[in-house]
Design a protein around this motif. Structure first.
Motif, mmCIF file in Angstrom:
data_model
loop_
_atom_site.group_PDB
_atom_site.id
_atom_site.type_symbol
_atom_site.label_atom_id
_atom_site.label_comp_id
_atom_site.label_asym_id
_atom_site.label_seq_id
_atom_site.Cartn_x
_atom_site.Cartn_y
_atom_site.Cartn_z
ATOM 1 N N GLY A 1 -9.757 20.504 7.253
ATOM 2 C CA GLY A 1 -9.166 21.434 8.392
ATOM 3 C C GLY A 1 -8.103 20.683 8.925
ATOM 4 N N MET A 2 -7.769 19.485 8.764
ATOM 5 C CA MET A 2 -6.857 18.918 9.300
ATOM 6 C C MET A 2 -5.399 19.167 8.580
ATOM 7 S SD MET A 2 -7.863 15.553 11.072
ATOM 8 C CE MET A 2 -9.772 15.402 11.934
ATOM 9 N N LYS A 3 -4.178 19.304 9.288
ATOM 10 C CA LYS A 3 -2.970 19.486 8.627
ATOM 11 C C LYS A 3 -2.633 17.968 7.958
ATOM 12 C CE LYS A 3 1.619 21.140 9.246
ATOM 13 N NZ LYS A 3 2.549 21.670 10.006
ATOM 14 N N PRO A 4 -2.061 17.812 6.677
ATOM 15 C CA PRO A 4 -1.870 16.633 6.281
ATOM 16 C C PRO A 4 -0.188 16.424 6.792
ATOM 17 C CG PRO A 4 -1.824 18.150 4.565
ATOM 18 C CD PRO A 4 -2.470 18.864 5.682
ATOM 19 N N VAL A 5 0.247 15.176 6.606
ATOM 20 C CA VAL A 5 1.530 14.870 6.966
ATOM 21 C C VAL A 5 2.278 13.816 5.818
ATOM 22 C CG1 VAL A 5 0.734 12.602 8.081
ATOM 23 C CG2 VAL A 5 2.827 13.677 8.859
ATOM 24 N N PRO A 6 3.359 14.297 5.451
ATOM 25 C CA PRO A 6 4.002 13.619 4.329
ATOM 26 C C PRO A 6 4.203 12.224 4.631
ATOM 27 C CG PRO A 6 5.077 15.438 4.639
ATOM 28 C CD PRO A 6 4.326 15.476 5.987
ATOM 29 N N LEU A 7 4.308 11.034 3.831
ATOM 30 C CA LEU A 7 4.575 10.037 4.028
ATOM 31 C C LEU A 7 5.900 9.574 4.769
ATOM 32 C CD1 LEU A 7 3.018 8.238 0.998
ATOM 33 C CD2 LEU A 7 2.349 7.618 3.333
ATOM 34 N N ALA A 8 7.019 10.615 4.242
ATOM 35 C CA ALA A 8 8.186 10.320 4.771
ATOM 36 C C ALA A 8 8.494 10.496 6.335
ATOM 37 C CB ALA A 8 9.377 11.144 4.022
ATOM 38 N N ASP A 9 7.740 11.550 6.680
ATOM 39 C CA ASP A 9 7.458 11.769 8.092
ATOM 40 C C ASP A 9 6.669 10.534 8.879
ATOM 41 O OD1 ASP A 9 8.548 14.392 7.694
ATOM 42 O OD2 ASP A 9 6.621 15.331 8.037
ATOM 43 N N PHE B 1 -2.480 11.568 4.718
ATOM 44 C CA PHE B 1 -1.098 11.681 3.966
ATOM 45 C C PHE B 1 -1.145 12.801 3.052
ATOM 46 C CE2 PHE B 1 -1.222 6.910 4.359
ATOM 47 C CZ PHE B 1 -0.720 6.972 5.704
ATOM 48 N N THR B 2 -0.248 13.744 2.861
ATOM 49 C CA THR B 2 0.030 14.671 1.991
ATOM 50 C C THR B 2 -0.180 14.114 0.526
ATOM 51 O OG1 THR B 2 1.581 15.912 3.228
ATOM 52 C CG2 THR B 2 1.388 16.426 0.770
ATOM 53 N N GLU B 3 0.194 12.850 0.171
ATOM 54 C CA GLU B 3 0.168 12.281 -1.062
ATOM 55 C C GLU B 3 -1.158 11.652 -1.224
ATOM 56 O OE1 GLU B 3 4.473 12.243 0.688
ATOM 57 O OE2 GLU B 3 2.403 11.700 1.559
ATOM 58 N N ALA B 4 -2.311 11.792 -0.432
ATOM 59 C CA ALA B 4 -3.299 10.982 -0.751
ATOM 60 C C ALA B 4 -4.371 12.008 -0.421
ATOM 61 C CB ALA B 4 -3.502 9.968 0.516
ATOM 62 N N LEU B 5 -4.187 13.240 -0.458
ATOM 63 C CA LEU B 5 -5.110 14.464 -0.159
ATOM 64 C C LEU B 5 -6.209 14.331 -1.355
ATOM 65 C CD1 LEU B 5 -3.144 17.411 0.977
ATOM 66 C CD2 LEU B 5 -5.030 16.194 2.098
ATOM 67 N N ASP B 6 -5.659 14.118 -2.546
ATOM 68 C CA ASP B 6 -6.522 13.928 -3.590
ATOM 69 C C ASP B 6 -7.833 12.925 -3.521
ATOM 70 O OD1 ASP B 6 -4.790 11.957 -3.997
ATOM 71 O OD2 ASP B 6 -5.016 11.891 -6.098
ATOM 72 N N VAL B 7 -7.511 11.944 -2.721
ATOM 73 C CA VAL B 7 -8.484 10.868 -2.515
ATOM 74 C C VAL B 7 -9.258 10.976 -1.022
ATOM 75 C CG1 VAL B 7 -9.003 8.509 -2.378
ATOM 76 C CG2 VAL B 7 -7.179 9.232 -3.946
ATOM 77 N N GLY C 1 0.824 -1.285 0.167
ATOM 78 C CA GLY C 1 0.046 -0.026 0.003
ATOM 79 C C GLY C 1 1.006 1.407 0.127
ATOM 80 N N LEU C 2 0.269 2.460 0.016
ATOM 81 C CA LEU C 2 0.810 3.583 -0.095
ATOM 82 C C LEU C 2 1.974 3.796 1.119
ATOM 83 C CD1 LEU C 2 0.902 6.403 -1.786
ATOM 84 C CD2 LEU C 2 -0.798 6.951 -0.301
ATOM 85 N N LEU C 3 1.366 3.537 2.350
ATOM 86 C CA LEU C 3 2.076 3.508 3.604
ATOM 87 C C LEU C 3 3.059 2.601 3.526
ATOM 88 C CD1 LEU C 3 2.907 4.777 6.352
ATOM 89 C CD2 LEU C 3 0.962 3.614 7.257
ATOM 90 N N GLY C 4 2.578 1.384 3.526
ATOM 91 C CA GLY C 4 3.588 0.242 3.456
ATOM 92 C C GLY C 4 4.800 0.519 2.455
ATOM 93 N N ILE D 1 -0.479 0.272 13.212
ATOM 94 C CA ILE D 1 -1.016 1.676 12.777
ATOM 95 C C ILE D 1 -2.054 1.860 13.411
ATOM 96 C CG2 ILE D 1 -1.942 0.344 10.602
ATOM 97 C CD1 ILE D 1 -0.540 3.929 10.583
ATOM 98 N N THR D 2 -2.324 3.311 13.470
ATOM 99 C CA THR D 2 -3.798 3.797 14.119
ATOM 100 C C THR D 2 -3.900 5.067 13.504
ATOM 101 O OG1 THR D 2 -5.133 4.552 16.128
ATOM 102 C CG2 THR D 2 -2.349 4.818 16.257
ATOM 103 N N GLY D 3 -4.568 6.056 14.010
ATOM 104 C CA GLY D 3 -4.739 7.299 13.138
ATOM 105 C C GLY D 3 -5.383 8.378 13.955
ATOM 106 N N VAL D 4 -5.613 9.529 13.300
ATOM 107 C CA VAL D 4 -5.846 10.736 14.162
ATOM 108 C C VAL D 4 -7.083 10.560 14.571
ATOM 109 C CG1 VAL D 4 -6.611 12.018 11.787
ATOM 110 C CG2 VAL D 4 -5.762 13.358 13.778
ATOM 111 N N LEU D 5 -7.885 9.951 13.877
ATOM 112 C CA LEU D 5 -9.418 9.561 14.394
ATOM 113 C C LEU D 5 -9.533 9.349 15.507
ATOM 114 C CD1 LEU D 5 -11.228 8.865 10.849
ATOM 115 C CD2 LEU D 5 -10.627 11.211 11.986
ATOM 116 N N ALA D 6 -8.621 8.473 16.324
ATOM 117 C CA ALA D 6 -8.731 8.281 17.837
ATOM 118 C C ALA D 6 -8.902 9.593 18.704
ATOM 119 C CB ALA D 6 -7.601 7.268 18.299
ATOM 120 N N ARG D 7 -8.239 10.550 18.118
ATOM 121 C CA ARG D 7 -8.173 11.944 18.739
ATOM 122 C C ARG D 7 -9.027 12.996 18.224
ATOM 123 N NH1 ARG D 7 -3.741 10.261 17.262
ATOM 124 N NH2 ARG D 7 -3.366 12.175 16.004
#
Length: 196
Positions: free
Chosen positions: A168-176, A155-161, A10-13, A109-115
């Motif tokens: 309003g949430m700040k995206p994060v680059p996959l490299a980070d 992910f910044t690289e997945a903003l289009d999808v 996947g994208l993250l993997g 892996i988890t995600g921002v939606l927990a918070r």
């Protein structure tokens, strides 16, 4: 280190694989339809077989997990069950079955939606919160093995999808995000939720 990377295609993997390979780790990739090994980690029997096939590893990194996005009124119990199976129980099985095969650590892996919940994200919030609670609980029981989670936003690289799901949430680059996996795997902390 010899690292089992689940969800590797996947994208993250793909980003995590690149970061670990650049650091000269021996990465064994796992996915349902690609990678070095092909297993569906939502099936506990396949998780057990995965470890029998892979043999001893130093660490497991999970970049796999699927949850449905629907308005709460439309989410069925089956939808919630699918989210729990796809993101929570699959990763719990990776840890439970891996205790005898993993010498150092697990990174889930988890995600921002927990918070930070969003509309249509109730199932994801439930799953992410469960993963984070599991990581904290498992950390006090599996020592000296370690366990952490990585909790990115979109992910910044997945903003289009996916950008519309995270207004309003700040995206994060996959490299980070990949660097957070490196921190978890190569560091010494346990029971942490890293927010890249």
């Amino acid at each position: 280190m010899r690292i089992l990377l689940v969800g590797a295609t996947g994208l993250l993997g793909t980003a995590v694989h690149q970061a670990l390979a650049e650091r000269k780790h021996d990465v064994v990739t796992v996915a349902r339809t690609g990678g070095d090994l092909r297993f569906d980690v939502t099936d506990p029997a396949q998780v057990a077989e995965l470890y029998r096939t892979a043999g001893q590893v130093d660490a497991v990194a999970s970049a796999a997990g699927h949850v449905p996005f629907k308005p709460l009124r439309d989410l069925t119990i089956a939808d919630h069950q699918a989210g729990l199976t796809g993101k929570v129980l699959s990763q719990v099985a990776l840890v439970r079955e891996g205790l005898a095969h993993v010498t150092e650590s697990f990174t889930l892996i988890t995600g921002v939606l927990a918070r930070e919940p969003v509309v249509t994200g109730a199932a994801a919030s439930l799953a992410n919160g469960a993963v984070e609670a599991f990581v904290r609980a498992a950390a006090i029981e599996i020592a000296p093995q370690r366990i952490n989670a990585v909790s990115p936003t979109v992910f910044t690289e997945a903003l289009d999808v996916y950008g519309d799901y995270f207004p309003g949430m700040k995206p994060v680059p996959l490299a980070d995000v990949a660097r957070a996996y490196v921190r978890s795997i190569e560091g010494r902390q346990t029971g942490q939720v890293y927010v890249p």
